[in-house]
Design a protein around this motif. Structure first.
Motif, PDB file in Angstrom:
ATOM      1  N   UNK A 141       0.827  -1.207   0.000  1.00  0.00           N
ATOM      2  CA  UNK A 141       0.000   0.000   0.000  1.00  0.00           C
ATOM      3  C   UNK A 141       0.858   1.253   0.000  1.00  0.00           C
ATOM      4  N   UNK A 142       0.522   2.164  -0.879  1.00  0.00           N
ATOM      5  CA  UNK A 142       1.228   3.427  -0.947  1.00  0.00           C
ATOM      6  C   UNK A 142       2.374   3.438  -1.937  1.00  0.00           C
ATOM      7  N   UNK A 143       2.750   2.270  -2.393  1.00  0.00           N
ATOM      8  CA  UNK A 143       3.856   2.167  -3.331  1.00  0.00           C
ATOM      9  C   UNK A 143       3.480   2.788  -4.676  1.00  0.00           C
ATOM     10  N   UNK A 144       4.479   3.378  -5.328  1.00  0.00           N
ATOM     11  CA  UNK A 144       4.236   4.039  -6.610  1.00  0.00           C
ATOM     12  C   UNK A 144       4.499   3.075  -7.750  1.00  0.00           C
ATOM     13  N   UNK A 145       3.556   2.976  -8.678  1.00  0.00           N
ATOM     14  CA  UNK A 145       3.733   2.134  -9.858  1.00  0.00           C
ATOM     15  C   UNK A 145       4.582   2.863 -10.890  1.00  0.00           C
ATOM     16  N   UNK A 146       5.133   2.122 -11.843  1.00  0.00           N
ATOM     17  CA  UNK A 146       5.782   2.774 -12.981  1.00  0.00           C
ATOM     18  C   UNK A 146       4.771   3.666 -13.703  1.00  0.00           C
ATOM     19  N   UNK A 147       5.250   4.652 -14.403  1.00  0.00           N
ATOM     20  CA  UNK A 147       4.318   5.556 -15.069  1.00  0.00           C
ATOM     21  C   UNK A 147       3.626   4.872 -16.240  1.00  0.00           C
ATOM     22  N   UNK A 148       2.579   5.509 -16.740  1.00  0.00           N
ATOM     23  CA  UNK A 148       1.705   4.859 -17.721  1.00  0.00           C
ATOM     24  C   UNK A 148       2.430   4.513 -19.012  1.00  0.00           C
ATOM     25  N   UNK A 149       3.335   5.397 -19.439  1.00  0.00           N
ATOM     26  CA  UNK A 149       4.032   5.131 -20.693  1.00  0.00           C
ATOM     27  C   UNK A 149       4.932   3.899 -20.561  1.00  0.00           C
ATOM     28  N   UNK A 150       5.606   3.806 -19.428  1.00  0.00           N
ATOM     29  CA  UNK A 150       6.475   2.640 -19.214  1.00  0.00           C
ATOM     30  C   UNK A 150       5.652   1.360 -19.109  1.00  0.00           C
ATOM     31  N   UNK A 151       4.566   1.449 -18.341  1.00  0.00           N
ATOM     32  CA  UNK A 151       3.736   0.256 -18.170  1.00  0.00           C
ATOM     33  C   UNK A 151       3.178  -0.222 -19.501  1.00  0.00           C
ATOM     34  N   UNK A 152       2.693   0.735 -20.300  1.00  0.00           N
ATOM     35  CA  UNK A 152       2.130   0.378 -21.596  1.00  0.00           C
ATOM     36  C   UNK A 152       3.184  -0.317 -22.455  1.00  0.00           C
ATOM     37  N   UNK A 153       4.383   0.256 -22.471  1.00  0.00           N
ATOM     38  CA  UNK A 153       5.461  -0.342 -23.258  1.00  0.00           C
ATOM     39  C   UNK A 153       5.788  -1.744 -22.736  1.00  0.00           C
ATOM     40  N   UNK A 154       5.817  -1.877 -21.420  1.00  0.00           N
ATOM     41  CA  UNK A 154       6.166  -3.167 -20.833  1.00  0.00           C
ATOM     42  C   UNK A 154       5.176  -4.251 -21.239  1.00  0.00           C
ATOM     43  N   UNK A 155       3.894  -3.881 -21.324  1.00  0.00           N
ATOM     44  CA  UNK A 155       2.876  -4.866 -21.683  1.00  0.00           C
ATOM     45  C   UNK A 155       2.617  -4.900 -23.192  1.00  0.00           C
ATOM     46  N   UNK A 156       3.273  -4.026 -23.924  1.00  0.00           N
ATOM     47  CA  UNK A 156       3.109  -4.052 -25.365  1.00  0.00           C
ATOM     48  C   UNK A 156       1.750  -3.587 -25.852  1.00  0.00           C
TER      49      UNK A 156
END
Lengths: 253, 253
Positions: B31-46
């Motif tokens: 809880x409270x942890x920051x996720x990677x930003x949307x652009x990185x996440x999108x790239x990671x999942x293709x």
DNA sequence: GAGTGGTCTAGACCACGCG
DNA sequence: GCGTGGTCTAGACCACTCA
């Protein structure tokens, strides 16, 4: 609009669009009427279809519109008032209950349910499926978990599953004295199976009502009921009617 | 790529994505942890960013994530259990009430409210603004409409507006005997002013609780309370949550 | 000023309902 | 088969927060 700048604080397009559409719905459309399709509407307002869809999504969330793939977008009727937990001391299945038993099985429940029922993690419980309709439309789907030892006399019941068994479980449950029931409401999104039963797409917004049935200091049963958020207004206490929330004067005076 | 192949029955990408992310939240984040930003996440999942966002929106709707512009996406804490209508015979502002009066004015209400209060269409009523916080976070904003003739002795009150006047109205209201209160819950989207008070963007999903206060056979007051749907679980009946531990209430000094 | 989420575009293809 | 809403893409720019 004029040629000058709009506002010093620019409103998002979809927000403005939503306002315009909302007013149009009040004045130019009647319930059940079909709107122009999304491509036409987007062109008419001079925005991309995605932007138009963002406005439509909000209006659907607020219960103003109904969209169905392959059919079109129609003006939704006012939300239906659905009574929840009116009788603080009634078991599910009591007289006046509007739920329809669908099925019943004896299975190991999800861990969260097992913890709340204070049964062992691997202990099977009765899992009942019920559905609820209003005005001919499905409005809610329920999973009702009943601790096995709350209905001990059920062992000789004929039907191993099905609606008959569900009714038998409910009948046994009513023999206990219900101390109280505790309700909680939160927003969720429909799982695939619930969505199908509610005639919606998976992920559709739903109001999840969790009810704990307490008897003799322990939780005898837990109900997780999933209501269509677009069409339902849940009422607690003994009123049903009267919409207050931003209603247009569509009502007969 | 860690992403698995789609099924023979193609699930939407964002749905599958949501499942994957949800499981990752359970196992790999706290809880409270920051996720990677949307652009990185999108790239990671293709996938395109819009698709990734569709999954994130669902998770935020379910209270799993919290997104703030300029900051990032964080793992949300479990929803807060907020008691609503626990005391069937308490006026607003009674002892134990967790609302904070903000302001009060005497104005003509919206037509729908006037109709429900059974006052004349042009008749001014007391309009109180209150806010409610839990664990230091704003959870709800309320508009409370009080029929003017329900609190007749208010004419000589000192403050023409402000929190002091709001408290005065509530004090007068408590002199009446409350017959009952009727609650309704529905899904809505935050208006601009409520959104600001709730620290959300306009249009954010909210749970709208409408309460009618009935005394002597008529409606003396109406409350429209707007709760953050992402962070709140509304509890009816006299208990908090199943697995949610609710902390002590914050009393203002 | 760098980095984040929020908005918007102009396309494309897909799944579904219905005639 | 056709028209509908649902999904998806690959960009662009804007508004906001914070160091």
């Amino acid at each position: 609009m004029g040629t000058t700048q709009l506002e010093s604080v620019p409103e998002p397009k979809y927000w403005h669009l939503k306002t315009v559409l909302s007013e149009a719905l009040d004045s130019e459309f009647s319930v059940g009427e079909i709107l122009p399709n999304e491509r036409d509407l987007a062109a008419r307002f001079g925005v991309a279809r995605a932007t138009l869809r963002q406005a439509l999504e909000q209006l659907e969330l607020e219960g103003r519109l109904q969209r169905r793939r392959g059919v079109g977008t129609t003006v939704a009727p006012p939300r239906v008032g659905v009574a929840v937990g009116t009788e603080q001391h009634d078991w599910p299945g009591a007289a006046g209950d509007t739920w329809q038993p669908v099925d019943a099985t004896l299975e190991v429940p999800p861990a969260a349910v097992a913890a709340a029922l204070e049964t062992g993690a691997e202990q099977p419980v009765h899992i009942l499926r019920r559905s609820r309709t209003s005005h001919g439309q499905p409005v809610a789907a329920e999973l009702l978990y009943v601790a096995a030892d709350s209905v001990p006399d059920l062992s000789a019941i004929d039907a191993p599953s099905g609606a008959a068994r569900a009714r038998a479980v409910l009948r046994e449950l009513r023999r206990l004295e219900l101390e109280r029931r505790e309700n909680a409401v939160e927003l969720g999104s429909a799982r695939a199976d619930d969505a199908k039963e509610l005639d919606r797409l998976p992920g559709a917004p739903v109001l999840v009502v969790t009810t704990r049935y307490v008897t003799g200091g322990r939780v005898a049963a837990i109900s997780v009921a999933t209501y269509r958020a677009d069409t339902c207004r849940l009422t607690f206490g003994d009123s049903g009617g009267v919409e207050i929330h931003q209603g247009p004067e569509r009502r007969a005076s």
